[in-house]
Write an enzyme that holds these catalytic residues in place. Sequence first.
Site, PDB file in Angstrom:
ATOM      1  N   GLY A 141       0.748  -1.236   0.000  1.00 61.70           N
ATOM      2  CA  GLY A 141       0.000   0.000   0.000  1.00 61.70           C
ATOM      3  C   GLY A 141       0.782   1.292   0.000  1.00 61.70           C
ATOM      4  O   GLY A 141       1.510   1.565   0.919  1.00 61.70           O
ATOM      5  N   CYS A 142       0.598   2.084  -1.013  1.00 61.85           N
ATOM      6  CA  CYS A 142       1.130   3.440  -1.120  1.00 61.85           C
ATOM      7  C   CYS A 142       2.656   3.457  -1.272  1.00 61.85           C
ATOM      8  O   CYS A 142       3.359   2.564  -0.828  1.00 61.85           O
ATOM      9  CB  CYS A 142       0.738   4.299   0.063  1.00 61.85           C
ATOM     10  SG  CYS A 142      -1.031   4.604   0.217  1.00 61.85           S
ATOM     11  N   ALA A 143       3.115   4.525  -1.925  1.00 65.43           N
ATOM     12  CA  ALA A 143       4.545   4.755  -2.116  1.00 65.43           C
ATOM     13  C   ALA A 143       4.829   6.214  -1.799  1.00 65.43           C
ATOM     14  O   ALA A 143       4.029   7.092  -2.129  1.00 65.43           O
ATOM     15  CB  ALA A 143       4.955   4.447  -3.557  1.00 65.43           C
TER      16      ALA A 143
END
Length: 409
Positions: free
Chosen positions: A24-26
């Site tokens: 999840g997410c960067a």
Amino acid sequence: MGDWQQAGSPRRGLREGEVRIPSGCAIAAIMDRTGARHNGKDICRSIALMHDRSNGLGGGFAAYGIYPEYAELYAFHVLYESHEARMATESYLNEHFLCEKQERIPTTPVKGIKNPPDSWRYFLTPHPSRHDLEFGEFDEAEYTMQCVFHINARINGAFVASSGKNMGAFKGVGYPEEIGEYYRIDEYKAWLWTAHGRFPTNTPGWWGGAHPFTLLNWSIVHNGEISSYDTNRRYVEQFGYDCALQTDTEVITYLFDLLVRRHGFSQEMAAHIMAAPSWDAIDRMEPSLGAFETALRCTYSDCLVNGPFSVILGSEEGLLALNDRLKLRALMVGEKGSMVYLASEQASIELVCPDVENVRSIEGGVPFVVQLDEVARKKAAASFENQPDLKPSVQFTGVMPAENKRGEA
């Protein structure tokens, strides 16, 4: 074996190991400690490499130093969903500010970007005749913050994406590389870039909900989920912060503003409060330091941020990176000369700086600080009398004479 049991059958649901859900997410950041400005090509390449951490429902960038000709003015980036929203917002801004310049933010059509809002920017100074300023009810920053909250909460179809000086946020619904192309960030030059690729969990993908989240000169990009959100939200709302977006990243931004701008803590100490040591660790400390940490945790118990997270805070001083104490989200750092690189994945750093040095992981619960050289020199010359020696609790990158390193926290 019937067809319904066969792998690959359209009637059979996916099983463990047959689909990959990324972590999840960067997030990513690039900063030049000297203050030299660089265009947005490298930050876009860095975040684009982590494409699979996003799902196309949010991406964005924060850039510092992009408006040197208007450096003393508040630069509002405002997203409009209707002409009526723009008219209402501009009427409000004209009543509360003096506007040096206003214009549409340049964009270019991108295939993956659907139904974008109308994006405008305004270079403003608070109106001198407003009573709340004239009679000292608010200082400039507080006045501006309250105006931002008014627009976001009370003008339907308008959203202030950023409101700081000599900085701006460019964000929306799409993969981050698409957002970068849409806003033409390769045409801007900044000494600090941060970036985010979003994988929404509890909120839908919409333009205002994309990262970075900002307030005044603060910007936050965040990977993770804050389980303490309701406690943190209720606390900041007592001080007049309006959590209209109802997302954990927003409340982290407001916590930093409250602790630093209003309560006078350093950014490092604010981060230390938000990722405070456990009670077991405090019990093992030397008595005077343990007493200080106990008082800090008791006084600011509602500022403790729990859950898996990695955060990059941008400000006029530089950047601060923070992982949760258990380090449940990845965050890497590397350096080369005056340049500092951060990213959720090491490959994103090596892509833009193949000969990067001193690559390592950010420690859990320990603020990693990168300041402009000028800021570091000023802080090194300041007095640190009566401040606790928390040197082991801060990682620092900047210019600091050896005799002054005691004040790093």
